[in-house]
Design a protein around this motif. Structure first.
Motif, PDB file in Angstrom:
ATOM      1  N   GLU A 147     -22.940  30.407  53.847  1.00 35.59           N
ATOM      2  CA  GLU A 147     -22.493  31.035  52.610  1.00 35.59           C
ATOM      3  C   GLU A 147     -23.230  30.412  51.432  1.00 35.59           C
ATOM      4  OE1 GLU A 147     -21.660  33.355  50.897  1.00 35.59           O
ATOM      5  OE2 GLU A 147     -19.493  33.639  51.021  1.00 35.59           O
ATOM      6  N   ALA A 148     -23.301  31.176  50.349  1.00 36.99           N
ATOM      7  CA  ALA A 148     -23.991  30.734  49.134  1.00 36.99           C
ATOM      8  C   ALA A 148     -22.995  30.247  48.096  1.00 36.99           C
ATOM      9  CB  ALA A 148     -24.809  31.886  48.555  1.00 36.99           C
ATOM     10  N   VAL A 149     -23.422  29.284  47.297  1.00 42.37           N
ATOM     11  CA  VAL A 149     -22.717  28.908  46.069  1.00 42.37           C
ATOM     12  C   VAL A 149     -23.492  29.505  44.907  1.00 42.37           C
ATOM     13  CG1 VAL A 149     -22.046  27.021  44.536  1.00 42.37           C
ATOM     14  CG2 VAL A 149     -21.754  26.780  47.008  1.00 42.37           C
ATOM     15  N   MET A 150     -22.802  30.274  44.080  1.00 43.40           N
ATOM     16  CA  MET A 150     -23.443  30.936  42.947  1.00 43.40           C
ATOM     17  C   MET A 150     -23.023  30.264  41.643  1.00 43.40           C
ATOM     18  SD  MET A 150     -22.983  34.937  44.141  1.00 43.40           S
ATOM     19  CE  MET A 150     -24.101  35.569  42.866  1.00 43.40           C
ATOM     20  N   LEU A 151     -24.002  30.011  40.790  1.00 43.77           N
ATOM     21  CA  LEU A 151     -23.753  29.524  39.437  1.00 43.77           C
ATOM     22  C   LEU A 151     -23.754  30.710  38.480  1.00 43.77           C
ATOM     23  CD1 LEU A 151     -26.212  26.462  39.369  1.00 43.77           C
ATOM     24  CD2 LEU A 151     -23.872  26.554  40.259  1.00 43.77           C
ATOM     25  N   ASN A 152     -23.225  30.499  37.278  1.00 40.31           N
ATOM     26  CA  ASN A 152     -23.340  31.542  36.261  1.00 40.31           C
ATOM     27  C   ASN A 152     -24.567  31.271  35.393  1.00 40.31           C
ATOM     28  OD1 ASN A 152     -22.578  29.555  34.390  1.00 40.31           O
ATOM     29  ND2 ASN A 152     -20.453  30.247  34.306  1.00 40.31           N
ATOM     30  N   ASN A 153     -24.751  32.071  34.350  1.00 44.46           N
ATOM     31  CA  ASN A 153     -25.934  31.929  33.510  1.00 44.46           C
ATOM     32  C   ASN A 153     -25.931  30.657  32.675  1.00 44.46           C
ATOM     33  OD1 ASN A 153     -27.260  34.325  34.285  1.00 44.46           O
ATOM     34  ND2 ASN A 153     -25.942  35.541  32.956  1.00 44.46           N
ATOM     35  N   GLY A 179     -25.170  27.846  34.076  1.00 41.87           N
ATOM     36  CA  GLY A 179     -25.400  26.789  35.049  1.00 41.87           C
ATOM     37  C   GLY A 179     -24.139  26.174  35.594  1.00 41.87           C
ATOM     38  N   GLU A 180     -22.991  26.833  35.383  1.00 37.98           N
ATOM     39  CA  GLU A 180     -21.708  26.342  35.874  1.00 37.98           C
ATOM     40  C   GLU A 180     -21.408  26.927  37.250  1.00 37.98           C
ATOM     41  OE1 GLU A 180     -19.847  26.419  31.337  1.00 37.98           O
ATOM     42  OE2 GLU A 180     -19.569  28.095  32.744  1.00 37.98           O
ATOM     43  N   VAL A 181     -20.689  26.177  38.064  1.00 40.80           N
ATOM     44  CA  VAL A 181     -20.267  26.669  39.370  1.00 40.80           C
ATOM     45  C   VAL A 181     -19.330  27.857  39.166  1.00 40.80           C
ATOM     46  CG1 VAL A 181     -19.042  26.113  41.483  1.00 40.80           C
ATOM     47  CG2 VAL A 181     -20.488  24.387  40.397  1.00 40.80           C
ATOM     48  N   ALA A 182     -19.591  28.947  39.877  1.00 44.08           N
ATOM     49  CA  ALA A 182     -18.740  30.132  39.760  1.00 44.08           C
ATOM     50  C   ALA A 182     -17.965  30.386  41.054  1.00 44.08           C
ATOM     51  CB  ALA A 182     -19.574  31.357  39.387  1.00 44.08           C
ATOM     52  N   SER A 183     -18.687  30.684  42.124  1.00 42.28           N
ATOM     53  CA  SER A 183     -18.005  31.066  43.365  1.00 42.28           C
ATOM     54  C   SER A 183     -19.004  31.073  44.502  1.00 42.28           C
ATOM     55  CB  SER A 183     -17.389  32.464  43.219  1.00 42.28           C
ATOM     56  OG  SER A 183     -18.421  33.437  43.067  1.00 42.28           O
ATOM     57  N   ALA A 184     -18.504  31.362  45.679  1.00 43.89           N
ATOM     58  CA  ALA A 184     -19.380  31.707  46.791  1.00 43.89           C
ATOM     59  C   ALA A 184     -19.718  33.189  46.687  1.00 43.89           C
ATOM     60  CB  ALA A 184     -18.692  31.391  48.116  1.00 43.89           C
ATOM     61  N   ALA A 185     -20.586  33.670  47.565  1.00 43.90           N
ATOM     62  CA  ALA A 185     -20.962  35.083  47.510  1.00 43.90           C
ATOM     63  C   ALA A 185     -19.775  35.985  47.802  1.00 43.90           C
ATOM     64  CB  ALA A 185     -22.097  35.355  48.495  1.00 43.90           C
ATOM     65  N   ALA A 186     -18.875  35.543  48.677  1.00 41.98           N
ATOM     66  CA  ALA A 186     -17.723  36.371  49.033  1.00 41.98           C
ATOM     67  C   ALA A 186     -16.465  35.529  49.176  1.00 41.98           C
ATOM     68  CB  ALA A 186     -17.999  37.132  50.327  1.00 41.98           C
ATOM     69  N   ALA A 187     -16.314  34.536  48.321  1.00 42.46           N
ATOM     70  CA  ALA A 187     -15.138  33.671  48.400  1.00 42.46           C
ATOM     71  C   ALA A 187     -14.991  32.894  47.105  1.00 42.46           C
ATOM     72  CB  ALA A 187     -15.242  32.698  49.581  1.00 42.46           C
ATOM     73  N   ASN A 188     -13.766  32.475  46.843  1.00 41.82           N
ATOM     74  CA  ASN A 188     -13.534  31.502  45.780  1.00 41.82           C
ATOM     75  C   ASN A 188     -13.795  30.105  46.312  1.00 41.82           C
ATOM     76  OD1 ASN A 188     -11.171  33.778  44.833  1.00 41.82           O
ATOM     77  ND2 ASN A 188     -12.475  32.896  43.246  1.00 41.82           N
TER      78      ASN A 188
END
Length: 258
Positions: free
Chosen positions: A153-159, A161-170
């Motif tokens: 699974e991926a960890v996605m940041l926002n614009n 540079g803050e941690v937001a979520s995984a691709a399909a999970a909190n």
């Protein structure tokens, strides 16, 4: 509201991603957290200016999909599109939404997840970042990137540079005896299982902070876990090679919310 078994070529969901969806778990024929999912779908419709679904019809379609498959554990997807609207961006004056439901066998994920930090960002300035819209391509690309790097699974940041979520999970993490999770303002979906974790943690006397955090916070965490309606609470074993030890608290939450 029109219930459909198929989607015509002029559907705005198909052409423009104009719509919403919910994915919920069915266990032994029972739709888990149905009311919470329909509440979130209604709230999303209000944000997008779409007519809300007929809840009875939505439930009927989902139960029909579950009955047709008849498996002990299923992922049930309810999709609401903005309906047919001709060419261009503008919706009809009174859009007639289209509602569909499907079910598929859902096996419970085995073992902890391996994560990879994705280069695909979430746009926290968009209302869509906090909704389950039909425009999920960024999530698809983030997951694809993670899989190509050997992660689950991926960890996605926002614009920012803050941690937001995984691709399909909190996403949650444990540090100094406290739990943390990204705030909704970071471009985060208000997950149904996320809400249950917040409630269960409070009942256990565990403090949970909703924060804006850099990815370095995850590197220094004692434990990390993912949540969604299908996986429940799933521990994480590593993020880009940084290993996490098993956590008694995460295991307890997983048992409580299974």
């Amino acid at each position: 509201m029109i219930a459909h078994d198929g989607v015509p070529g002029d559907d705005r969901g198909l052409l423009l991603g104009d719509g919403l969806f919910e994915t919920l778990l069915a266990k032994d024929g029972a739709l888990v957290d149905l009311a919470a999912h329909l509440d979130r779908l209604e709230a999303g419709c209000a944000t997008l200016g779409l007519p809300p679904p007929d809840r009875a019809e939505a439930e009927r379609l989902m139960r029909r999909a579950v009955a047709d498959l008849a498996a002990p554990r299923m992922a049930v997807r309810l999709t609401l599109t903005a309906g047919s609207g001709g060419r261009g961006l503008d919706r009809p004056g009174a859009p007639v939404a289209r509602l569909l439901a499907t079910a598929s066998v859902s096996m419970l994920a085995e073992g902890p997840a391996r994560l990879a930090l994705s280069g695909v960002r979430r746009n926290e300035g968009s209302p869509a970042s906090r909704l389950k819209t039909l425009a999920y391509l960024d999530n698809v690309l983030a997951r694809q990137e993670a899989r190509a790097r050997g992660a689950d699974e991926a960890v996605m940041l926002n614009n920012r540079g803050e941690v937001a979520s995984a691709a399909a999970a909190n996403l949650f993490w444990l540090r100094d005896g406290r739990l943390f999770t990204p705030a909704l303002a970071c471009g985060v979906l208000a997950g149904v299982m996320r809400a249950r974790v917040l409630s269960a943690s409070a009942a256990l006397g565990v403090e949970v902070e909703e924060v804006a955090a850099s990815p370095e916070e995850l590197s220094g965490a004692a434990a990390v876990f993912l949540t969604n309606s299908l996986i429940g609470v799933r521990p994480v074993s590593s993020l880009d090679g940084v290993a996490y030890a098993p956590s008694a608290l995460v295991e307890r939450l997983a048992r409580l919310l299974a």
